[in-house]
Design an enzyme around this catalytic site. Structure first.
Site, PDB file in Angstrom:
ATOM      1  N   PRO A 169       0.818  -1.219   0.000  1.00  0.00           N
ATOM      2  CA  PRO A 169       0.000   0.000   0.000  1.00  0.00           C
ATOM      3  C   PRO A 169       0.851   1.268   0.000  1.00  0.00           C
ATOM      4  O   PRO A 169       1.868   1.353   0.692  1.00  0.00           O
ATOM      5  CB  PRO A 169      -0.806  -0.122   1.293  1.00  0.00           C
ATOM      6  CG  PRO A 169      -0.894  -1.589   1.541  1.00  0.00           C
ATOM      7  CD  PRO A 169       0.413  -2.145   1.060  1.00  0.00           C
ATOM      8  N   CYS A 170       0.399   2.269  -0.785  1.00  0.00           N
ATOM      9  CA  CYS A 170       1.167   3.505  -0.920  1.00  0.00           C
ATOM     10  C   CYS A 170       0.441   4.705  -0.334  1.00  0.00           C
ATOM     11  O   CYS A 170       0.938   5.824  -0.433  1.00  0.00           O
ATOM     12  CB  CYS A 170       1.463   3.773  -2.397  1.00  0.00           C
ATOM     13  SG  CYS A 170      -0.013   4.151  -3.391  1.00  0.00           S
ATOM     14  N   GLN A 171      -0.731   4.505   0.299  1.00  0.00           N
ATOM     15  CA  GLN A 171      -1.536   5.647   0.724  1.00  0.00           C
ATOM     16  C   GLN A 171      -0.794   6.564   1.683  1.00  0.00           C
ATOM     17  O   GLN A 171      -1.035   7.765   1.719  1.00  0.00           O
ATOM     18  CB  GLN A 171      -2.848   5.180   1.368  1.00  0.00           C
ATOM     19  CG  GLN A 171      -3.858   4.643   0.373  1.00  0.00           C
ATOM     20  CD  GLN A 171      -3.702   3.151   0.145  1.00  0.00           C
ATOM     21  OE1 GLN A 171      -2.645   2.581   0.391  1.00  0.00           O
ATOM     22  NE2 GLN A 171      -4.755   2.514  -0.345  1.00  0.00           N
TER      23      GLN A 171
END
Length: 372
Positions: free
Chosen positions: A78-80
């Site tokens: 995940p890159c959020q």
């Protein structure tokens, strides 16, 4: 070659892998709706739905990958917490999920690995052995004696004839006993613009939520609606449509002297000049994000064309709307007949597309993989 996909989303990156002799036989995804979508697209793959940080889920993934003799791993943690379209919090706990991908590589020992994320991953700190370090340093400490890494690790998809400007950090690894570095393909000077990509697609007017404005535009013709199953107009509130109606190609509505972005009470909105922004005809699309269905998000509005002048002599422009799902498929290099499940909502479809990577890029990267 059998492969494992971690943080798999719905398998967008995997779209063309069988064309290059990679068979993803095991995949893991946290969210149930995405895992269900994945199973629809890849019914022969063992999709293990659940949290990779759960010891039981992790154990199942590793056991299945080992049993299937997995030699290839692709992972997009995940890159959020890192993305400019997300929270940009370097200490977001999701940033540390990359550790589970590295643990899996240590346990499985695949020949080839693709780790893909936003460029900010290369400058994001995490904790390892009570020491704070950047993610690339952490990866090298864990895998540097077992794998050869690519030299250049940031690319822009537009440099590879992808009709989208999307900068990504991609770490390519080859197991040391193979003895070759795996680098990106040669860049192309052929820029794939929206003018070229959208040629022949009929104009489409948006649907308006407020009844009093629903007859403002001409009806969408039967030809436009019959063009493709997923070429369908999105519903927007009038104040957002109105400001884009007066915004030329490649411009932001914030520059409009009269028809600028407003709140429901008429007050002018403050925002970045990348929002309420029309795309350019003579460039690839901007990065597609998970919020691609919102006019007020980043670079989401169709380029448009001159339509007609209003009673005051001001020019109005066609297509004051976000891209249709069909147009998103093209921009993301997904097949026009992508097998979208009938039960998937428009919101889910748009979100998973925005969280993916153009699969044609992954295919091109694997085509230059030094196999042994």
């Amino acid at each position: 070659m059998n492969g494992l996909s971690l943080f798999a989303n719905v398998g967008i990156a995997e779209t063309y892998l069988k064309d290059v002799d990679i068979d993803i036989v095991v995949a893991n995804e946290l969210l149930k709706d995405r895992a269900k979508f994945y199973r629809h697209l890849y019914p022969s793959c063992n999709m293990i739905q659940g949290d990779i940080s759960d010891p039981q889920i992790y154990k199942e993934v590793i056991e299945c990958a080992t049993k299937e003799h997995v030699e290839f791993v692709i992972a997009t943690p995940p890159c959020q917490g890192m993305s400019i379209a997300g929270d940009m919090n370097p200490y977001d706990e999701r940033n540390s999920l990359v550790k589970y991908a590295i643990d899996a590589i240590v346990d499985i020992e695949p020949k080839y690995v693709i780790l893909e994320n936003v460029p900010q991953q290369l400058t994001t700190p995490i904790q390892y052995k009570n020491t704070e370090m950047l993610i690339p340093e952490y990866i090298k400490q864990r895998l540097g004696d077992k794998y050869i890494f690519n030299a250049e690790q940031i690319l822009n998809t537009m440099d590879y004839e992808i009709p989208q400007m999307r900068r990504r950090a991609i770490i390519l690894m080859v197991r040391s006993d193979i003895g070759f570095a795996w680098e990106f393909p040669t860049k192309s000077n052929n820029i794939y613009t929206l003018e070229r990509l959208f040629k022949g697609i009929p104009d489409l007017w948006p649907l308006i939520k407020e009844k009093e404005y629903q007859d403002f535009f001409p009806e969408n013709t039967k030809d436009a609606l019959a063009f493709h199953k997923w070429h369908r107009p999105t519903e927007h509130v009038w104040r957002n449509v109105e400001c884009m109606l007066y915004t030329p190609t490649g411009n932001t509505a914030f520059d409009n002297p009269v028809y600028y972005p407003k709140k429901a009470n008429g007050e002018k909105i403050k925002g970045y000049d990348t929002t309420y922004h029309r795309l350019f005809w003579n460039k690839p699309a901007a990065t597609i994000t998970r919020y691609n269905g919102i006019i007020g998000s980043q670079n989401n509005v169709h380029p448009g064309r001159e339509w007609k002048r209003d009673k005051n002599g001001d020019m109005m422009y066609t297509n004051p709307r976000v891209l249709t799902i069909y147009e998103l498929l093209l921009v993301m290099t997904l097949p026009e007949n992508w097998n979208i499940p009938d039960w998937a909502s428009n919101g889910l479809i748009r979100h998973v597309i925005g969280e993916g990577i153009p699969p044609l890029l992954i295919k091109k990267i694997i085509e230059v993989m030094p196999r042994r």
